[in-house]
Design a protein around this motif. Structure first.
Motif, PDB file in Angstrom:
ATOM      1  N   ARG A 148      47.060  34.531  45.488  1.00 41.14           N
ATOM      2  CA  ARG A 148      47.594  33.578  44.833  1.00 41.14           C
ATOM      3  C   ARG A 148      48.018  34.137  43.257  1.00 41.14           C
ATOM      4  O   ARG A 148      47.414  34.992  42.859  1.00 41.14           O
ATOM      5  CB  ARG A 148      46.598  32.233  44.727  1.00 41.14           C
ATOM      6  CG  ARG A 148      46.110  31.843  45.857  1.00 41.14           C
ATOM      7  CD  ARG A 148      44.970  30.749  45.601  1.00 41.14           C
ATOM      8  NE  ARG A 148      45.585  29.623  45.307  1.00 41.14           N
ATOM      9  CZ  ARG A 148      45.335  28.490  46.196  1.00 41.14           C
ATOM     10  NH1 ARG A 148      44.321  28.592  46.855  1.00 41.14           N
ATOM     11  NH2 ARG A 148      45.727  27.378  45.727  1.00 41.14           N
ATOM     12  N   VAL A 149      49.013  33.449  42.932  1.00 40.81           N
ATOM     13  CA  VAL A 149      49.548  33.753  41.614  1.00 40.81           C
ATOM     14  C   VAL A 149      49.370  32.417  40.539  1.00 40.81           C
ATOM     15  O   VAL A 149      49.918  31.356  41.328  1.00 40.81           O
ATOM     16  CB  VAL A 149      50.824  34.392  41.475  1.00 40.81           C
ATOM     17  CG1 VAL A 149      51.177  34.559  40.075  1.00 40.81           C
ATOM     18  CG2 VAL A 149      50.725  35.667  42.270  1.00 40.81           C
ATOM     19  N   LEU A 160      52.644  26.762  38.007  1.00 38.80           N
ATOM     20  CA  LEU A 160      52.364  26.550  39.307  1.00 38.80           C
ATOM     21  C   LEU A 160      51.312  27.439  39.874  1.00 38.80           C
ATOM     22  O   LEU A 160      51.087  28.629  39.409  1.00 38.80           O
ATOM     23  CB  LEU A 160      53.741  26.992  40.075  1.00 38.80           C
ATOM     24  CG  LEU A 160      53.842  27.007  41.460  1.00 38.80           C
ATOM     25  CD1 LEU A 160      54.026  25.703  42.210  1.00 38.80           C
ATOM     26  CD2 LEU A 160      55.075  27.464  42.205  1.00 38.80           C
ATOM     27  N   ASP A 161      50.526  27.021  40.626  1.00 40.41           N
ATOM     28  CA  ASP A 161      49.726  27.883  41.376  1.00 40.41           C
ATOM     29  C   ASP A 161      50.132  28.194  42.935  1.00 40.41           C
ATOM     30  O   ASP A 161      50.232  26.913  43.753  1.00 40.41           O
ATOM     31  CB  ASP A 161      48.216  27.100  41.541  1.00 40.41           C
ATOM     32  CG  ASP A 161      47.217  27.831  42.512  1.00 40.41           C
ATOM     33  OD1 ASP A 161      47.414  28.769  42.943  1.00 40.41           O
ATOM     34  OD2 ASP A 161      46.142  27.029  42.758  1.00 40.41           O
ATOM     35  N   GLU A 162      50.626  29.154  43.206  1.00 39.03           N
ATOM     36  CA  GLU A 162      51.401  29.601  44.662  1.00 39.03           C
ATOM     37  C   GLU A 162      50.559  30.655  45.150  1.00 39.03           C
ATOM     38  O   GLU A 162      50.327  31.554  44.782  1.00 39.03           O
ATOM     39  CB  GLU A 162      52.722  30.037  44.045  1.00 39.03           C
ATOM     40  CG  GLU A 162      53.562  30.144  45.177  1.00 39.03           C
ATOM     41  CD  GLU A 162      55.027  30.355  45.050  1.00 39.03           C
ATOM     42  OE1 GLU A 162      55.824  29.368  44.970  1.00 39.03           O
ATOM     43  OE2 GLU A 162      55.548  31.345  44.568  1.00 39.03           O
ATOM     44  N   ILE A 163      50.463  30.118  46.810  1.00 39.29           N
ATOM     45  CA  ILE A 163      49.792  31.291  47.527  1.00 39.29           C
ATOM     46  C   ILE A 163      51.176  32.220  47.886  1.00 39.29           C
ATOM     47  O   ILE A 163      52.032  31.812  48.446  1.00 39.29           O
ATOM     48  CB  ILE A 163      49.301  30.640  48.880  1.00 39.29           C
ATOM     49  CG1 ILE A 163      48.368  29.543  48.426  1.00 39.29           C
ATOM     50  CG2 ILE A 163      48.827  31.714  49.780  1.00 39.29           C
ATOM     51  CD1 ILE A 163      47.810  28.674  49.564  1.00 39.29           C
ATOM     52  N   LEU A 193      46.811  36.801  38.392  1.00 39.17           N
ATOM     53  CA  LEU A 193      46.632  37.063  39.722  1.00 39.17           C
ATOM     54  C   LEU A 193      45.165  36.666  40.352  1.00 39.17           C
ATOM     55  O   LEU A 193      44.308  36.777  39.620  1.00 39.17           O
ATOM     56  CB  LEU A 193      46.564  38.508  40.116  1.00 39.17           C
ATOM     57  CG  LEU A 193      47.947  39.182  39.410  1.00 39.17           C
ATOM     58  CD1 LEU A 193      47.881  40.555  39.518  1.00 39.17           C
ATOM     59  CD2 LEU A 193      48.950  38.561  39.770  1.00 39.17           C
ATOM     60  N   VAL A 194      44.950  35.924  41.436  1.00 41.37           N
ATOM     61  CA  VAL A 194      44.016  35.697  41.996  1.00 41.37           C
ATOM     62  C   VAL A 194      43.775  35.981  43.533  1.00 41.37           C
ATOM     63  O   VAL A 194      44.631  35.722  44.275  1.00 41.37           O
ATOM     64  CB  VAL A 194      43.748  34.149  41.728  1.00 41.37           C
ATOM     65  CG1 VAL A 194      42.101  33.792  42.642  1.00 41.37           C
ATOM     66  CG2 VAL A 194      43.911  33.747  40.450  1.00 41.37           C
ATOM     67  N   HIS A 195      42.635  36.614  43.816  1.00 40.34           N
ATOM     68  CA  HIS A 195      42.479  36.500  45.404  1.00 40.34           C
ATOM     69  C   HIS A 195      41.043  36.618  45.610  1.00 40.34           C
ATOM     70  O   HIS A 195      40.244  36.814  44.858  1.00 40.34           O
ATOM     71  CB  HIS A 195      43.330  37.769  46.038  1.00 40.34           C
ATOM     72  CG  HIS A 195      42.271  39.244  45.816  1.00 40.34           C
ATOM     73  ND1 HIS A 195      42.482  40.013  44.722  1.00 40.34           N
ATOM     74  CD2 HIS A 195      41.709  39.613  46.677  1.00 40.34           C
ATOM     75  CE1 HIS A 195      41.760  41.039  45.154  1.00 40.34           C
ATOM     76  NE2 HIS A 195      41.317  40.882  46.120  1.00 40.34           N
ATOM     77  N   ASN A 196      40.823  36.665  46.876  1.00 43.25           N
ATOM     78  CA  ASN A 196      39.408  36.243  47.527  1.00 43.25           C
ATOM     79  C   ASN A 196      39.175  37.585  48.466  1.00 43.25           C
ATOM     80  O   ASN A 196      39.677  38.089  48.827  1.00 43.25           O
ATOM     81  CB  ASN A 196      39.027  34.843  48.058  1.00 43.25           C
ATOM     82  CG  ASN A 196      39.948  34.972  49.584  1.00 43.25           C
ATOM     83  OD1 ASN A 196      41.102  35.256  49.577  1.00 43.25           O
ATOM     84  ND2 ASN A 196      39.101  34.594  50.633  1.00 43.25           N
ATOM     85  N   HIS A 229      43.213  39.543  36.592  1.00 39.54           N
ATOM     86  CA  HIS A 229      43.291  39.335  37.937  1.00 39.54           C
ATOM     87  C   HIS A 229      41.828  38.917  38.251  1.00 39.54           C
ATOM     88  O   HIS A 229      40.863  39.672  38.048  1.00 39.54           O
ATOM     89  CB  HIS A 229      43.707  40.753  38.488  1.00 39.54           C
ATOM     90  CG  HIS A 229      43.620  40.609  40.189  1.00 39.54           C
ATOM     91  ND1 HIS A 229      44.137  41.924  40.662  1.00 39.54           N
ATOM     92  CD2 HIS A 229      43.316  39.784  40.835  1.00 39.54           C
ATOM     93  CE1 HIS A 229      44.393  41.293  42.161  1.00 39.54           C
ATOM     94  NE2 HIS A 229      43.531  40.383  42.172  1.00 39.54           N
ATOM     95  N   LEU A 230      41.804  37.711  38.927  1.00 39.36           N
ATOM     96  CA  LEU A 230      40.332  37.462  39.203  1.00 39.36           C
ATOM     97  C   LEU A 230      40.131  37.620  40.782  1.00 39.36           C
ATOM     98  O   LEU A 230      40.853  37.522  41.543  1.00 39.36           O
ATOM     99  CB  LEU A 230      40.527  35.947  39.130  1.00 39.36           C
ATOM    100  CG  LEU A 230      40.268  35.498  37.654  1.00 39.36           C
ATOM    101  CD1 LEU A 230      40.588  33.940  37.484  1.00 39.36           C
ATOM    102  CD2 LEU A 230      39.496  36.092  36.349  1.00 39.36           C
TER     103      LEU A 230
END
Length: 246
Positions: A148-149, A160-163, A193-196, A229-230
């Motif tokens: 996600r960003v 915006l939080d967008e996948i 930046l965010v991802h799991n 970046h998380l």
């Protein structure tokens, strides 16, 4: 001819096993507060509305066991929850199990939106605690990797939080040019930046570091800054900035 009414000779039907249990649970919740209830009883209360005529205690415990907790249920697919509801209640999958699964999905989605609200109403960088809470609720129990960003304006307000992409259990493809192109479309000056990591360990991989450097380089010439970046796992959230990786 007997004076006994016809119905009097019939054996009385035993009340259902859960008769009275629901009311007792509601009374306990009202007196002691929702916070005093264990997770399975909280889930029971939620299920009362969509499953009015069956005992929901076993179902609540089955859901928690299968998905590892409330957050796991919230992250599970509609089909997986539907399947467990039907299996626990002895139904064939159909309207009843789908209704219960949908009700749970709605409740957990409301919780995610509530968690997101503080982050979206204040500058994101100034609301770091709210931001971390939001990304954990959104991604901590996702069974597949998701990238996600968070697109921010010049004041670090969330636009915006967008996948950007969904992937497999250990990989979600990311295209740096697409991330920056989208930032320009949204007039976003800053991004997070965010991802799991579905494995549970939020430690960044070598591939994560390389991809982040590519996005930073792509944004630099167009004045789009990558704040952080998380990486979200069940055991916490790793920040590239705090780890000195950017």
């Amino acid at each position: 001819m007997s004076d006994i009414p016809p119905d009097a000779a019939k054996p009385k039907k035993a009340p259902p096993r859960h008769s009275g249990h629901r009311e007792r649970l509601r009374v306990r919740a009202a007196k002691g507060g929702i916070d005093a209830l264990p997770d399975y009883e909280l889930l029971e209360l939620l299920l009362f509305r969509s499953i009015p005529y069956k005992d929901t205690k076993a179902l609540a415990k089955d859901l928690l066991a299968r998905f590892g907790g409330l957050e796991g249920i919230g992250a599970a697919s509609h089909e997986a929850v539907d399947d467990q509801v039907a299996q626990s209640l002895g139904y064939a999958r159909g309207a009843a199990s789908r209704a219960a699964a949908l009700d749970l999905q709605l409740i957990f989605d409301v919780a995610r939106r509530v968690a997101r609200e503080p982050a979206s109403k204040r500058p994101v960088i100034a609301s770091w605690t709210a931001l971390l809470a939001y990304v954990r609720v959104a991604l901590q129990h996702e069974p597949r990797e998701q990238f996600r960003v968070l697109y921010l304006d010049k004041k670090n307000q969330l636009i915006l939080d967008e996948i950007q992409n969904r992937g497999t259990v250990d990989h979600a493809p990311v295209y740096p040019r697409e991330v920056i192109r989208r930032a320009l479309e949204l007039s976003s000056a800053n991004i997070i930046l965010v991802h799991n990591h579905p494995s549970g360990d939020p430690t960044p991989s070598r591939a994560d570091v390389d991809m982040t450097k590519q996005i930073i380089a792509a944004g630099r010439s167009l004045n789009v800054e990558v704040h952080d970046h998380l990486v979200v796992g069940r055991h916490g959230v790793a920040s590239f900035k705090q780890l000195g990786l950017m």
